[in-house]
Design an enzyme around this catalytic site. Structure first.
Site, short mmCIF file in Angstrom:
data_model
loop_
_atom_site.label_atom_id
_atom_site.label_comp_id
_atom_site.label_asym_id
_atom_site.label_seq_id
_atom_site.Cartn_x
_atom_site.Cartn_y
_atom_site.Cartn_z
N SER A 151 0.81 -1.21 0.00
CA SER A 151 0.00 0.00 0.00
C SER A 151 0.85 1.27 0.00
O SER A 151 0.54 2.24 -0.67
CB SER A 151 -0.92 -0.05 1.22
N GLU A 189 5.32 0.57 14.97
CA GLU A 189 5.72 1.87 14.44
C GLU A 189 6.70 2.59 15.35
O GLU A 189 7.61 3.28 14.87
CB GLU A 189 4.48 2.74 14.22
N HIS A 203 -2.45 7.83 3.54
CA HIS A 203 -3.80 7.83 4.10
C HIS A 203 -4.09 9.08 4.94
O HIS A 203 -4.65 9.00 6.03
CB HIS A 203 -4.04 6.56 4.92
N ASP A 224 -12.78 2.81 5.56
CA ASP A 224 -12.11 2.34 6.78
C ASP A 224 -12.55 3.16 7.99
O ASP A 224 -12.48 2.68 9.12
CB ASP A 224 -10.59 2.43 6.64
#
Ligand code: TPP
Ligand code: MG
Lengths: 273, 317
Positions: free
Chosen positions: B37, B58, B109, B117
Site C-alpha cells: 500500500s 511503528e 492515508h 475504513d
C-alpha cells in the site's frame, strides 16, 4: 447450545461476513473468517451478556483489539440479538452504525473504539484491575491478531497483567500466521510465541481455533484459572472456510466480487451436510 | 471542468524512492506491514538488502530509523499517517527532531478521503502534530508529480522531514516540469481580488473554485502551499497586502493546520479577513470518499462560499 448448533452458526456468520464485505466493496474477510469459532464460542456460549441491554453493568467485557475484523464481530452480534441482521449490509456505508472499525459511540455493545492495533489488551488490563478493585465478578476478554502482537504495547500490557495476576482477564491470539505483508515469521518472527506469554507469567492454552470443543474448553479453563491471566493461543487459518481465500495474504483487506461471493457461498452451503 | 488525469500520490513516492535508491547507496527503507500500500514494496524488490521489515511496530520503526541515521544512512519510513505521526509521536519528537536526525517519513492515508475504513484510519491531525515540532520539515504535496518531487527534495536536505498525502487518486494539477522548491509556495493562478491558499487534494478544488469565481467576475489568486513547514510567510503576507482577503483549504483539522498557520502569519503582518475550509473539530466516519468530502465541506463549492464571505468582510473593512 451444543457444538453442532454452534458450527451451524459459524457457517452462517461466515456467509454474513462475505455478503457484508461484498456489499461494502471493501473490508477484511481474511482475519474475520479465521476468528469465527473464537467469537461464536465466546458470544454464544461463554459471555455473560444481555444483547437487549448492552450496558448491563454486570456483563462480561469483550474488546476486539484487532478492530479490522469488525465484520465478524457485527455478524456475531447480530446473531446474538444486538441488532437486526438486515443492518449488516449497511457495513461501511455513510451513516451506518457499522463503521469500518468498531465505534463505541455509535454502536451499543462495543466497549471501546478500536482499529489502531496493539491497544486493546491494555484496555483489558484496566478493566480487569477495575473489576478487582470494585469486587465485580465480570470477566474481560480481548481478541488480538498475531501480527498485532508485534506492537510493543501488547507486551507492556502482558507484563502488567502478569504482574497484577489478573485471572479475570483472558487474551486470545488468532494465530493464523498471516499479516498484510505475508507470513508473520517472514515479516517479524513471533515464534516461540506461546513461550513469550508464559515468560510474562500468563497461563497459556494452545488450541485448534476452528475446533468448537477446544474453543469452548479453553474459555472454561480461563475462567477456572486462579492467580494468572490466561492466553488462548488459537491456531487458525486466515480465510478459513473459503478455499480461494485460505492462507492468501491478498485476502486480508479485499472484498469479494459478486462472482467470488457466489462461489464462496456455494462452497459453504455444500459443507452444510 | 478539467480533463485532469487522476493518479496516486503514493506512486510518486514509490518511484522517487527507486530513483533515490539507484543514486545513493545510503538510502534505506523501513516498513511496518504495509509495504504494498505504501509502495515500500517497490524499493524492497529492487534493493532487498536495504529494506528492513519491522513488523507492526511503528514506535520501534521510528527509533530504529533514528539509529540508521546515526549510522550514516538515509532512512525513509512509511506507514499510514495516523499510526506514523500519532503512534510514534514521542519517538519523532524527542529522538528524531530534538537530535535533528536525518529521518524521512511518509505518511499515507491522510485526509477524510481515506473513505470506508472510517475515523480510525483517516489522518486529520497529522499535519498539526508534525508542524508543531521544532526542526521538522513538513510537505503536503497535491498530486503524483509533486509527491515525487517532494520525496526527492527531502532526500536532498539534512534533518527530519515528513511528507503527507492521501489514499485515493488525486487530479494531476502540476506537470513533470513544474518548479518545486521546499519552503517556496507555488502560485497556480494569478488574481488580485482574493487569494485561495490550499495544499494536498484541495489544490484541485481551489482551482475549480477560482474558475467559478472568475465566471462571476472575481479573480482569485491560487497558491499551492505544498510546504507547511518552513512556511512561505512572504507569499502569505504578499497575498494579504495585494488581494486583501484569504481563503484557506485543506483536508485536515482547521485547528493547527494550514488555515491556522496562514492566520498566524496574516495577523502578525497584514491583517485581512481569513476564511477557512477544512475539518471542523470532528472525527470522520465510514463512507465513499466523494460522499465524505461533500458531507464534511471539502469541495470547490465550499471554497466559493467562503470566498464570498471573505470578500464581503473585505469590502466592509
Ligand atoms: C497501529 C496500526 N498499524 C498498522 C495498522 C494497519 N493494519 C491493519 S490490519 C494489519 C495486519 C494485522 O495482522 P494480524 O494482526 O495478524 O490480523 P489478522 O491476520 O487476524 O487479520 C495492519 C498492519 C493498524 N490498523 N494499526
Ligand atoms: Mg494474522
Amino acid at each position: 447450545m451444543n457444538e453442532v448448533d454452534l458450527n451451524d452458526i459459524c457457517r452462517e456468520v461466515r456467509c454474513d461476513i462475505l455478503r457484508m464485505t461484498a456489499a461494502a466493496g471493501s473490508g477484511h474477510p481474511g482475519g474475520s473468517l479465521s476468528a469465527v469459532e473464537l467469537l461464536v464460542g465466546l458470544y454464544c456460549k461463554k459471555l455473560r451478556h444481555r444483547p437487549q441491554e448492552p450496558d448491563w453493568p454486570d456483563r462480561d467485557r469483550f474488546i476486539l483489539s484487532k478492530g479490522h475484523i469488525a465484520p465478524a464481530l457485527y455478524a456475531v452480534m447480530a446473531h446474538t440479538g444486538y441488532f437486526p441482521r438486515e443492518e449488516l449490509l449497511t457495513l461501511r456505508k455513510m451513516g451506518s452504525r457499522l463503521q469500518g472499525h468498531p465505534a463505541s459511540m455509535r454502536l451499543p455493545g462495543i466497549e471501546v473504539s478500536t482499529g489502531s492495533l496493539g491497544q486493546g489488551l491494555s484496555v483489558g488490563v484496566g478493566l480487569a484491575l477495575g473489576a478487582k478493585l470494585q469486587r465485580k465478578q465480570w470477566r474481560t476478554y480481548v481478541l488480538m491478531g498475531d501480527g498485532e502482537i508485534q506492537e510493543g504495547q501488547i507486551w507492556e500490557a502482558a507484563m502488567s497483567a502478569g504482574h497484577y495476576r489478573l485471572d479475570n482477564l483472558c487474551g486470545i491470539v488468532d494465530r493464523n500466521y498471516m499479516q498484510i505483508d505475508g507470513n508473520t515469521e517472514d515479516v517479524m518472527t513471533l515464534d516461540p510465541c506461546a513461550d513469550k506469554w508464559r515468560a510474562f507469567n500468563w497461563h497459556v492454552v494452545e488450541i485448534d481455533g476452528h475446533d468448537m470443543e477446544q474453543v469452548a474448553a479453553a474459555y472454561d479453563t480461563a475462567a477456572s484459572t486462579v492467580g494468572k491471566p490466561t492466553l488462548i493461543m488459537a491456531r487458525t487459518v486466515k480465510g478459513r472456510g473459503v478455499p480461494f481465500m485460505e492462507n492468501v495474504a491478498a485476502w486480508h483487506g479485499k472484498a469479494p466480487s459478486e462472482a467470488e461471493l457466489a462461489e464462496a457461498l456455494a462452497h459453504l452451503a455444500a459443507t452444510n451436510q | 471542468m478539467h480533463n485532469w488525469e487522476w493518479r496516486l500520490c503514493r506512486d510518486g513516492f514509490g518511484e522517487a524512492l527507486l530513483e533515490l535508491g539507484e543514486k545513493d547507496e545510503r538510502v534505506v527503507m523501513l516498513g511496518a506491514d504495509l509495504s504494498e500500500s505504501t509502495r515500500a514494496l517497490w524499493f524492497k524488490e529492487r534493493f532487498p538488502q536495504r529494506f528492513f521489515s519491522l513488523g507492526i511496530a511503528e514506535q520501534n520503526m521510528l527509533s530504529a530509523a533514528a539509529g540508521l541515521a546515526l549510522a550514516g544512512l538515509i532512512p525513509f519510513v512509511s506507514s499510514y499517517g495516523v499510526f506514523l505521526s500519532g503512534r510514534a509521536w514521542d519517538q519523532i519528537r524527542t529522538t528524531i527532531c530534538y537530535s535533528e536526525l536525518n529521518v524521512k517519513m511518509a505518511g499515507a492515508h491522510g485526509g477524510i478521503s481515506v473513505g470506508p475504513d472510517g475515523a480510525t484510519h483517516q489522518a486529520l491531525e497529522d499535519c498539526a502534530i508534525m508542524r508543531v515540532l521544532p526542526h521538522m520539515t513538513l510537505v503536503v504535496p497535491c498530486d503524483y508529480h509533486e509527491t515525487r518531487k517532494a520525496t526527492l527534495a527531502v532526500a536532498n536536505m539534512v534533518g527530519p522531514a515528513y511528507i503527507r498525502y492521501g489514499r485515493e487518486k488525486t487530479p494531476v494539477v502540476t506537470a513533470a516540469d513544474t518548479p518545486f522548491e521546499l519552503g517556496k509556495a507555488y502560485t497556480m493562478r494569478a488574481g488580485d481580488d482574493l487569494t485561495i491558499i490550499a495544499n494536498g487534494y484541495m489544490v484541485s478544488q481551489a482551482l475549480l473554485a477560482a474558475e467559478e469565481l472568475a465566471d462571476a467576475g472575481i479573480e482569485a489568486r491560487v497558491i499551492n502551499m505544498h510546504t507547511l513547514k518552513p512556511l512561505d510567510t512572504a507569499a502569505i503576507e504578499k497575498a494579504a497586502r495585494e488581494t486583501g482577503a484569504i481563503v484557506t483549504a485543506e483536508e485536515h483539522q482547521l485547528i493547527g493546520g494550514l488555515g491556522a498557520a496562514t492566520a498566524e502569519v496574516v495577523v502578525a503582518t497584514h491583517p485581512v479577513p481569513v476564511q477557512m475550509v477544512g475539518i471542523q473539530d470532528t472525527f470522520g466516519e465510514s463512507g465513499a470518499p466523494e460522499e465524505l468530502l461533500e458531507a464534511y465541506g471539502l469541495t470547490a463549492a465550499d471554497i466559493v462560499a467562503k470566498a464570498r464571505i471573505a470578500l464581503q468582510m473585505k469590502t466592509k473593512s
